[in-house]
Write a protein that holds these residues in place. Structure first.
Motif, PDB file in Angstrom:
ATOM      1  N   LYS A  42       0.838  -1.205   0.000  1.00 33.70           N
ATOM      2  CA  LYS A  42       0.000   0.000   0.000  1.00 33.70           C
ATOM      3  C   LYS A  42       0.872   1.253   0.000  1.00 33.70           C
ATOM      4  O   LYS A  42       1.790   1.375   0.819  1.00 33.70           O
ATOM      5  N   PHE A  43       0.543   2.176  -0.901  1.00 36.37           N
ATOM      6  CA  PHE A  43       1.293   3.423  -1.024  1.00 36.37           C
ATOM      7  C   PHE A  43       0.387   4.634  -0.808  1.00 36.37           C
ATOM      8  O   PHE A  43      -0.753   4.661  -1.290  1.00 36.37           O
ATOM      9  N   TRP A  44       0.937   5.623  -0.106  1.00 35.78           N
ATOM     10  CA  TRP A  44       0.319   6.950  -0.039  1.00 35.78           C
ATOM     11  C   TRP A  44       1.318   7.940  -0.631  1.00 35.78           C
ATOM     12  O   TRP A  44       2.448   8.054  -0.149  1.00 35.78           O
ATOM     13  N   LEU A  45       0.914   8.655  -1.678  1.00 34.68           N
ATOM     14  CA  LEU A  45       1.775   9.653  -2.309  1.00 34.68           C
ATOM     15  C   LEU A  45       1.474  11.018  -1.699  1.00 34.68           C
ATOM     16  O   LEU A  45       0.331  11.499  -1.756  1.00 34.68           O
ATOM     17  N   HIS A  46       2.505  11.614  -1.110  1.00 30.56           N
ATOM     18  CA  HIS A  46       2.307  12.839  -0.333  1.00 30.56           C
ATOM     19  C   HIS A  46       3.007  14.026  -0.979  1.00 30.56           C
ATOM     20  O   HIS A  46       4.215  13.985  -1.248  1.00 30.56           O
ATOM     21  N   ILE A  47       2.224  15.064  -1.271  1.00 33.72           N
ATOM     22  CA  ILE A  47       2.758  16.346  -1.714  1.00 33.72           C
ATOM     23  C   ILE A  47       2.250  17.420  -0.774  1.00 33.72           C
ATOM     24  O   ILE A  47       1.275  17.208  -0.042  1.00 33.72           O
ATOM     25  N   ASP A  48       2.902  18.577  -0.771  1.00 34.00           N
ATOM     26  CA  ASP A  48       2.394  19.657   0.071  1.00 34.00           C
ATOM     27  C   ASP A  48       1.371  20.489  -0.705  1.00 34.00           C
ATOM     28  O   ASP A  48       1.202  20.340  -1.926  1.00 34.00           O
ATOM     29  N   SER A  49       0.691  21.355  -0.002  1.00 32.50           N
ATOM     30  CA  SER A  49      -0.401  22.137  -0.591  1.00 32.50           C
ATOM     31  C   SER A  49       0.085  23.042  -1.716  1.00 32.50           C
ATOM     32  O   SER A  49      -0.604  23.211  -2.734  1.00 32.50           O
ATOM     33  N   ASP A  50       1.261  23.624  -1.563  1.00 34.90           N
ATOM     34  CA  ASP A  50       1.794  24.513  -2.606  1.00 34.90           C
ATOM     35  C   ASP A  50       2.090  23.745  -3.888  1.00 34.90           C
ATOM     36  O   ASP A  50       1.825  24.232  -4.989  1.00 34.90           O
ATOM     37  N   GLU A  51       2.660  22.550  -3.751  1.00 36.82           N
ATOM     38  CA  GLU A  51       2.962  21.739  -4.921  1.00 36.82           C
ATOM     39  C   GLU A  51       1.661  21.304  -5.613  1.00 36.82           C
ATOM     40  O   GLU A  51       1.581  21.286  -6.855  1.00 36.82           O
ATOM     41  N   GLN A  52       0.656  20.976  -4.829  1.00 38.68           N
ATOM     42  CA  GLN A  52      -0.615  20.600  -5.434  1.00 38.68           C
ATOM     43  C   GLN A  52      -1.219  21.760  -6.218  1.00 38.68           C
ATOM     44  O   GLN A  52      -1.716  21.584  -7.338  1.00 38.68           O
ATOM     45  N   LEU A  53      -1.164  22.964  -5.638  1.00 38.68           N
ATOM     46  CA  LEU A  53      -1.696  24.143  -6.332  1.00 38.68           C
ATOM     47  C   LEU A  53      -0.961  24.365  -7.656  1.00 38.68           C
ATOM     48  O   LEU A  53      -1.590  24.655  -8.689  1.00 38.68           O
ATOM     49  N   LEU A  54       0.347  24.216  -7.642  1.00 40.07           N
ATOM     50  CA  LEU A  54       1.137  24.375  -8.863  1.00 40.07           C
ATOM     51  C   LEU A  54       0.708  23.367  -9.923  1.00 40.07           C
ATOM     52  O   LEU A  54       0.549  23.709 -11.108  1.00 40.07           O
ATOM     53  N   ARG A  55       0.483  22.118  -9.521  1.00 42.13           N
ATOM     54  CA  ARG A  55       0.075  21.088 -10.474  1.00 42.13           C
ATOM     55  C   ARG A  55      -1.345  21.320 -10.976  1.00 42.13           C
ATOM     56  O   ARG A  55      -1.651  21.061 -12.147  1.00 42.13           O
ATOM     57  N   PHE A  56      -2.217  21.817 -10.100  1.00 43.95           N
ATOM     58  CA  PHE A  56      -3.572  22.162 -10.536  1.00 43.95           C
ATOM     59  C   PHE A  56      -3.526  23.251 -11.608  1.00 43.95           C
ATOM     60  O   PHE A  56      -4.228  23.177 -12.621  1.00 43.95           O
ATOM     61  N   GLU A  57      -2.715  24.276 -11.364  1.00 43.84           N
ATOM     62  CA  GLU A  57      -2.630  25.389 -12.319  1.00 43.84           C
ATOM     63  C   GLU A  57      -2.051  24.906 -13.649  1.00 43.84           C
ATOM     64  O   GLU A  57      -2.480  25.340 -14.723  1.00 43.84           O
ATOM     65  N   THR A  58      -1.080  23.991 -13.574  1.00 49.19           N
ATOM     66  CA  THR A  58      -0.503  23.435 -14.797  1.00 49.19           C
ATOM     67  C   THR A  58      -1.551  22.670 -15.594  1.00 49.19           C
ATOM     68  O   THR A  58      -1.648  22.794 -16.819  1.00 49.19           O
ATOM     69  N   ARG A  59      -2.349  21.882 -14.899  1.00 46.76           N
ATOM     70  CA  ARG A  59      -3.410  21.132 -15.569  1.00 46.76           C
ATOM     71  C   ARG A  59      -4.454  22.072 -16.179  1.00 46.76           C
ATOM     72  O   ARG A  59      -4.918  21.855 -17.306  1.00 46.76           O
ATOM     73  N   LYS A  60      -4.803  23.092 -15.445  1.00 47.72           N
ATOM     74  CA  LYS A  60      -5.819  24.036 -15.925  1.00 47.72           C
ATOM     75  C   LYS A  60      -5.388  24.703 -17.223  1.00 47.72           C
ATOM     76  O   LYS A  60      -6.212  24.977 -18.106  1.00 47.72           O
TER      77      LYS A  60
END
Length: 247
Positions: free
Chosen positions: A160-178
């Protein structure tokens, strides 16, 4: 090749993870070539020994679960594995116990099942979003542990794996996807709403690790701000666990 994993000192709390870990591209390419070959050989061995293998992937939205799964399976015989992308239960599934749809997807002997999100949704999204009552998600820890115990008793190797990123990195990836027409479909209104409940999801995840980690069904928390580091850690962990169980 130096291991990223020490099974005797696994971290089971998100705040203790070092999310600054990185891997240079050249080192990533060299490691991945070796690791993919190991995974291919070990999955053939699991087939020969008729051992089912179950991979569970959980983590934050945009943490890289899909990319990690693609790298994990690139050198595996496609006849041996199946990836299950888990979303909300359909009209038939919702009429059954929440584990019913997962029982129907567990791998047969010598085969590999991969859950991209899983039955742990009961104590994560269903808990946080109120889709399950407190009594329902509270008893789910024991139900899930017993479910995995039965799989292990049958001979299934559970990883079992949990992939952990911080909130800032997630926001950056969201903006990239958008801003990318080819990736925009991955981003939903629900993804943005979940960011507002980050602390609640973090609390639920940490409790989940403590209550459902087991020697034969261990959790591995993966620092995933750097995708190269995360992918190599996942393949390395998978290889070590398979080698240990198939020895």
């Amino acid at each position: 090749m130096k291991s990223n994993i020490n099974n005797t000192s696994r971290i089971l709390h998100l705040n203790q993870l070092d999310k600054t870990k990185k891997l240079p591209p050249d080192e990533y390419q060299a490691k991945m070539k070796i690791l993919k070959n190991r995974i291919r050989e070990l999955t053939f061995l699991s087939k020969a020994k008729e051992r089912p293998v179950l991979f569970v992937f959980e983590g934050w939205d945009a943490a890289g679960k899909g990319g990690a799964i693609r790298r994990l399976t690139q050198e595996i015989d496609p006849r041996l594995f199946e990836v299950h992308n888990i979303s909300a239960p359909n009209s038939e599934e919702i009429q059954h116990h929440y584990l019913w749809r997962f029982w129907n997807r567990i791998p047969q002997k010598g085969h590999i099942g991969i859950f991209d999100r899983s039955y742990y949704g009961r104590v994560l999204v269903e808990r946080v979003e109120g889709f399950a009552s407190e009594s329902e998600w509270s008893r789910a820890y024991e139900e899930i542990s017993l479910f995995e115990e039965q799989l292990v008793s049958f001979g299934t190797i559970v990883i079992k794996f949990w992939l952990h990123i911080d909130s800032d990195e997630q926001l950056l990836r969201f903006e990239t996807r958008k801003n990318d027409p080819l990736k925009r479909w991955k981003l939903t209104d629900e993804d943005w709403r979940n960011r507002d409940k980050w602390s609640l999801y973090e609390e639920a995840a940490n409790q989940m690790f403590q209550k459902t980690d087991a020697p034969k069904a261990p959790w591995f928390l993966v620092p995933a701000n750097d995708k190269y580091f995360a992918r190599t850690m996942i393949l390395e962990t998978a290889a070590e666990r398979l080698q240990e169980e198939l020895r």
